[in-house]
Design a protein around this motif. Structure first.
Motif, PDB file in Angstrom:
ATOM      1  N   LEU A  56       0.836  -1.207   0.000  1.00  0.00           N
ATOM      2  CA  LEU A  56       0.000   0.000   0.000  1.00  0.00           C
ATOM      3  C   LEU A  56       0.867   1.253   0.000  1.00  0.00           C
ATOM      4  O   LEU A  56       1.562   1.544   0.973  1.00  0.00           O
ATOM      5  CB  LEU A  56      -0.942  -0.009   1.210  1.00  0.00           C
ATOM      6  CG  LEU A  56      -1.883  -1.213   1.305  1.00  0.00           C
ATOM      7  CD1 LEU A  56      -2.851  -1.038   2.442  1.00  0.00           C
ATOM      8  CD2 LEU A  56      -2.637  -1.428  -0.006  1.00  0.00           C
ATOM      9  N   ASN A  57       0.796   1.973  -1.097  1.00  0.00           N
ATOM     10  CA  ASN A  57       1.611   3.177  -1.281  1.00  0.00           C
ATOM     11  C   ASN A  57       0.744   4.409  -0.994  1.00  0.00           C
ATOM     12  O   ASN A  57      -0.192   4.691  -1.737  1.00  0.00           O
ATOM     13  CB  ASN A  57       2.112   3.183  -2.736  1.00  0.00           C
ATOM     14  CG  ASN A  57       2.843   4.458  -3.085  1.00  0.00           C
ATOM     15  OD1 ASN A  57       3.079   5.313  -2.227  1.00  0.00           O
ATOM     16  ND2 ASN A  57       3.203   4.589  -4.352  1.00  0.00           N
ATOM     17  N   PHE A  58       1.084   5.126   0.069  1.00  0.00           N
ATOM     18  CA  PHE A  58       0.359   6.362   0.366  1.00  0.00           C
ATOM     19  C   PHE A  58       1.151   7.592  -0.089  1.00  0.00           C
ATOM     20  O   PHE A  58       0.914   8.698   0.382  1.00  0.00           O
ATOM     21  CB  PHE A  58       0.028   6.447   1.859  1.00  0.00           C
ATOM     22  CG  PHE A  58      -1.078   5.520   2.259  1.00  0.00           C
ATOM     23  CD1 PHE A  58      -2.390   5.781   1.896  1.00  0.00           C
ATOM     24  CD2 PHE A  58      -0.814   4.358   2.959  1.00  0.00           C
ATOM     25  CE1 PHE A  58      -3.412   4.919   2.236  1.00  0.00           C
ATOM     26  CE2 PHE A  58      -1.831   3.477   3.309  1.00  0.00           C
ATOM     27  CZ  PHE A  58      -3.134   3.769   2.944  1.00  0.00           C
ATOM     28  N   GLY A  59       2.071   7.362  -1.009  1.00  0.00           N
ATOM     29  CA  GLY A  59       2.892   8.476  -1.501  1.00  0.00           C
ATOM     30  C   GLY A  59       2.531   8.893  -2.910  1.00  0.00           C
ATOM     31  O   GLY A  59       3.363   9.475  -3.619  1.00  0.00           O
ATOM     32  N   THR A  60       1.288   8.622  -3.336  1.00  0.00           N
ATOM     33  CA  THR A  60       0.886   9.014  -4.699  1.00  0.00           C
ATOM     34  C   THR A  60       1.147  10.493  -4.950  1.00  0.00           C
ATOM     35  O   THR A  60       1.654  10.884  -6.004  1.00  0.00           O
ATOM     36  CB  THR A  60      -0.616   8.713  -4.909  1.00  0.00           C
ATOM     37  OG1 THR A  60      -0.841   7.341  -4.648  1.00  0.00           O
ATOM     38  CG2 THR A  60      -1.051   9.039  -6.325  1.00  0.00           C
ATOM     39  N   PHE A  96      12.743   8.576  -8.863  1.00  0.00           N
ATOM     40  CA  PHE A  96      12.291   8.723  -7.470  1.00  0.00           C
ATOM     41  C   PHE A  96      11.733   7.382  -6.973  1.00  0.00           C
ATOM     42  O   PHE A  96      11.968   6.975  -5.826  1.00  0.00           O
ATOM     43  CB  PHE A  96      11.225   9.822  -7.407  1.00  0.00           C
ATOM     44  CG  PHE A  96      10.694  10.102  -6.036  1.00  0.00           C
ATOM     45  CD1 PHE A  96      11.525  10.501  -5.001  1.00  0.00           C
ATOM     46  CD2 PHE A  96       9.341   9.963  -5.771  1.00  0.00           C
ATOM     47  CE1 PHE A  96      11.022  10.762  -3.748  1.00  0.00           C
ATOM     48  CE2 PHE A  96       8.830  10.226  -4.514  1.00  0.00           C
ATOM     49  CZ  PHE A  96       9.679  10.621  -3.496  1.00  0.00           C
ATOM     50  N   GLY A  97      11.030   6.691  -7.885  1.00  0.00           N
ATOM     51  CA  GLY A  97      10.494   5.369  -7.553  1.00  0.00           C
ATOM     52  C   GLY A  97      11.616   4.383  -7.242  1.00  0.00           C
ATOM     53  O   GLY A  97      11.488   3.552  -6.346  1.00  0.00           O
ATOM     54  N   ALA A 119       7.997   9.894   2.612  1.00  0.00           N
ATOM     55  CA  ALA A 119       8.588  10.363   1.351  1.00  0.00           C
ATOM     56  C   ALA A 119       7.849  11.606   0.842  1.00  0.00           C
ATOM     57  O   ALA A 119       8.468  12.537   0.321  1.00  0.00           O
ATOM     58  CB  ALA A 119       8.525   9.248   0.307  1.00  0.00           C
ATOM     59  N   THR A 120       6.532  11.623   1.022  1.00  0.00           N
ATOM     60  CA  THR A 120       5.750  12.787   0.587  1.00  0.00           C
ATOM     61  C   THR A 120       6.180  14.033   1.351  1.00  0.00           C
ATOM     62  O   THR A 120       6.416  15.099   0.760  1.00  0.00           O
ATOM     63  CB  THR A 120       4.243  12.533   0.823  1.00  0.00           C
ATOM     64  OG1 THR A 120       3.891  11.291   0.248  1.00  0.00           O
ATOM     65  CG2 THR A 120       3.403  13.642   0.222  1.00  0.00           C
TER      66      THR A 120
END
Lengths: 318, 436
Positions: A56-60, A96-97, A119-120
């Motif tokens: 689960l990536n919350f850094g969209t 960045f990814g 990261a955000t």
């Protein structure tokens, strides 16, 4: 012999998106649709790692923001042509990814989610303290001229976002049906077992993260041209990440159709609500929808359709 | 060969198909309504399209601003409209979310066919600017700093009396006030929130400090999400500045005041470009803690600012706000409402004076070339759309009786100490320390 019709659907869709503005002239339709399509592309991109891989990536908004700032800086400050700026934005987001992937994809579950949130904040802080990127004041965007075939810039942006969405969907479909998708789903179900059976889990996660980051960056790269002015708080807003996660979840996580359905339904409701009822309860509606689907239909709308019409949904996330 | 389908499953399928059809029909009908039902009016009414923050963290500004616009519309229609045209307000809430602004502005232009556009705040106005400028319609910005810097749209007009050099004009009064004190303070500490307002305030402050001959001994910034300012203000205190210059947003203003009080930070002049103390709700919460603080204002109920009509407007605003629920956001209405109303008065006078309703080019030129008499005083505009002169006020909180709305109501509590032309009392100097 069964023919693969996917490339034909892809080309027909692209052609449809490209010619629609030539025949239908309603700027508001394109403004509203642009945002809905933006969420379609972001949700499909998010699903590559979050849906198939279960990470689960919350850094969209971080990837989206990197794309937005790179393209705005290249286009606005250095005068680089938009197409190159867009591709460069995707490349920097992909890079960045790679960085985020190498540093955090060895983490699992909630720890990975926290790392993407961090990261955000990190990228936002960098922008806030970089005068060349406008710091807290932000950047105003110089607008390019629209080609003659389209009446104005928003029609061109709609066509571009439509194209990005269709290509993202095509990539997602291909991945779901390729060894990459199967490997990601295997590691989602049991990462240790997949590793034992020879699935290159870390490499696959990294691929998914980089491709997801590239697509999110490309999506973000168009946003400055849409909004005309960018500043770090609205660009790196966690609401973007939350929206994308919920849209995918409601549509059906881990399937190529789910993010499309979720983003189209929820995105359209949000657009309609802002001009009919109020924007006030936008995120509340999103959160409530997520709760309802989480309790009654974890497979999302895709899961409901599959149950009703006989096909089983493939994706779940523990 | 027949496939056996259970009765329950068949019913479910039917329900699903009917539901999909209903959704499609409703969506299609709604869309058809929005794109075709409106017939552009050539004679009546004059439509004002507003995109404003009715919810979200900026509703403290948006709700009072919209209330003032609605009062103007009622007043205008009661007086027979503008040149015979009734006015109609079409307002959308952007929920303090900038990404919604372009689509809402476009809907106002191409679906609702409004004649003029209104937005509030720097970021929303900047986001509205590209779409508005492509349409060629007049755009009125209610407050905001330098929102036209990127596009230089010649039909944009900003309502607040900040001045032609927004960053500098917004804050120079604080430093000119400090420079007029004898003996003159020498050192200043900056504390600024890391957002659009805070940074523009800092840039203007640095220029004004240089012009005034002040030495900056500390320059602190903090993220808008920060809630505890104790360590920050302790650090600022350790630099022992003569004056503090704070550029803060509402919630941080409260935190900074409480933290400064907590660490007993008492420079000789306390305040700066603080947004927040002007909000009645925050005034009532801080009460006596505001005593002696100097900050900016655009209008306060002092006798030197008794422009024709403003006091009766404030009375009407307070009545309407109490009836409509806007009082929960601002019961007194000193900050945003007067200039929101004044901007609409300016538009009324321009349409009447130019007699060119429907021709935005002519109207824009007319506005640039004329002076308008409003409840906020005389308005004239520079080429950038900002006021051609600055009338930012610097006020000091004095005679605060306690923590309630009534403690800030009426004259004598927000005393104008700069500029001299509107001065309503003397600066209490040095800062006497924290009370309350």
């Amino acid at each position: 012999m069964k023919r693969n019709l996917a490339p034909m659907y892809l080309l027909v869709s692209l052609a449809f998106g490209a010619i629609l503005p030539v025949f239908y002239k309603q700027p508001y339709f394109y403004f509203a649709s642009y945002i809905v399509l933006q969420y379609v592309a972001l949700s499909v991109a998010w699903n590559l790692l979050g849906g198939y891989g279960g990470y689960l990536n919350f850094g969209t908004s971080a990837f989206f923001g990197v794309g937005a700032y790179v393209s705005a800086y290249l286009f606005n400050s250095l005068g680089i042509p938009e197409v190159i700026a867009i591709l460069a934005a995707g490349a920097v987001s992909a890079l960045f990814g790679v960085l985020i992937g190498y540093s955090s994809l060895r983490l699992r579950g909630v720890y990975f989610a926290i790392a993407t949130l961090a990261a955000t904040t990190l990228v936002q802080s960098i922008v806030l303290n970089t005068p060349a990127l406008g710091s807290a004041v932000g950047l105003y965007i110089r607008f390019p001229a629209a080609p003659a075939i389209y009446g104005n810039l928003i029609e061109l942006l709609f066509v571009a976002m439509f194209g990005i969405s269709v290509v993202s969907i095509g990539l997602s479909y291909w991945i779901e049906n390729s060894w990459i998708g199967r490997g990601l789903m295997a590691l989602r179900d049991d990462e240790q077992a997949a590793e034992t059976l020879g699935v290159p889990t870390f490499r696959l996660k990294l691929y998914a993260n980089v491709l997801s980051g590239f697509l999110m960056g490309v999506v973000g790269s168009l946003y400055p041209l849409y909004i005309g002015y960018i500043e770090p708080y609205s660009i790196f807003d966690l609401g973007i990440s939350f929206n994308v996660f919920v849209m995918t979840f409601i549509g059906g996580i881990g399937t190529w159709q789910g993010p499309i359905i979720g983003a189209l339904v929820l995105g359209s409701i949000q657009q309609a609500a802002s001009v009919t009822v109020t924007s006030q309860y936008n995120l509340a509606v999103v959160a409530a929808a997520m709760l309802v689907f989480g309790i009654f239909s974890p497979g999302g709308l895709k899961g409901i359709f599959s149950r009703l019409f006989g096909k089983r949904s493939t994706g779940t996330v523990n | 060969m027949f496939v056996q389908v259970s009765r329950r499953r068949a019913v479910s399928r039917t329900v699903a198909v009917v539901a999909v059809i209903v959704i499609l029909v409703v969506a299609g009908g709604g869309y058809y309504y929005y794109t075709t039902s409106y017939v552009p009016a050539t004679t009546t009414p004059i439509k004002i399209g507003v995109v404003i923050q009715e919810s979200g963290f900026l509703a403290l500004a948006g709700v009072p601003g919209l209330t003032a616009i609605n009062i103007w519309a009622n007043d205008t229609n009661a007086a027979g409209g503008i040149s015979g045209h009734k006015v109609q307000i079409i307002a959308y809430d952007d929920a303090s979310d900038t990404s919604k602004v372009p689509a809402l502005i476009q809907k106002l232009i191409s679906v609702d066919n409004v004649d003029y556009l209104v937005t509030l705040g720097t970021v929303d106005t900047a986001a509205a600017m590209p779409v508005a400028s492509q349409s060629g319609k007049i755009l009125l910005g209610l407050f905001g700093t330098n929102a036209n810097a990127g596009i230089n749209y010649n039909k944009f007009f900003q309502a607040a009396p900040i001045g032609p050099d927004p960053n500098y004009d917004q804050v120079r009064g604080y430093f000119e006030l400090a420079a007029s004190i004898n003996p003159k303070p020498q050192t200043v500490a900056f504390v600024a929130v890391q957002n659009d307002f805070g940074q523009q305030c800092s840039i203007g402050g640095a220029k004004a400090a240089a012009v005034g001959g002040f030495r900056i001994v500390d320059n602190e910034t903090y993220p808008p999400t920060q809630t505890d300012f104790t360590s920050l203000m302790q650090k600022v205190k350790s630099t022992n500045p003569d004056i503090a210059f704070i550029c803060s947003y509402p919630s941080d203003s409260v935190g900074i005041v409480q933290a400064s009080k907590g660490v007993n930070f008492t420079p000789k002049l306390m305040g700066g470009g603080m947004i927040g103390p002007q909000f009645t709700a925050l005034e009532a919460a801080l009460g006596k803690s505001l005593q002696g603080i100097v900050t900016f204002a655009y209008w306060v109920p002092e006798p030197t600012l008794n422009f024709p009509g403003v006091n009766s407007f404030i009375l009407r605003y307070e009545a309407v706000a109490n009836a409509s629920g806007a009082a929960a956001f601002d019961p007194l209405g000193y900050l945003y409402p007067p200039y929101s109303y004044a901007a609409m008065q300016m538009l009324t006078q321009a349409i009447q004076g130019c007699n060119c309703f429907g021709n935005n080019d002519q109207l824009g030129t007319y506005i640039h070339g004329h002076t308008f008499t409003t409840i906020g005083g005389n308005m004239t505009f520079a080429a950038s759309g900002e006021w051609s002169y600055s009338r930012v006020l610097w006020i000091q909180y004095q005679n605060i009786a306690g923590a309630s709305v009534s403690a800030f109501s009426g004259p004598g509590h927000q005393v104008i100490v700069w500029p001299a032309a509107y001065k309503s009392g003397n600066l209490v100097y040095p800062f006497a320390g924290w009370s309350g």
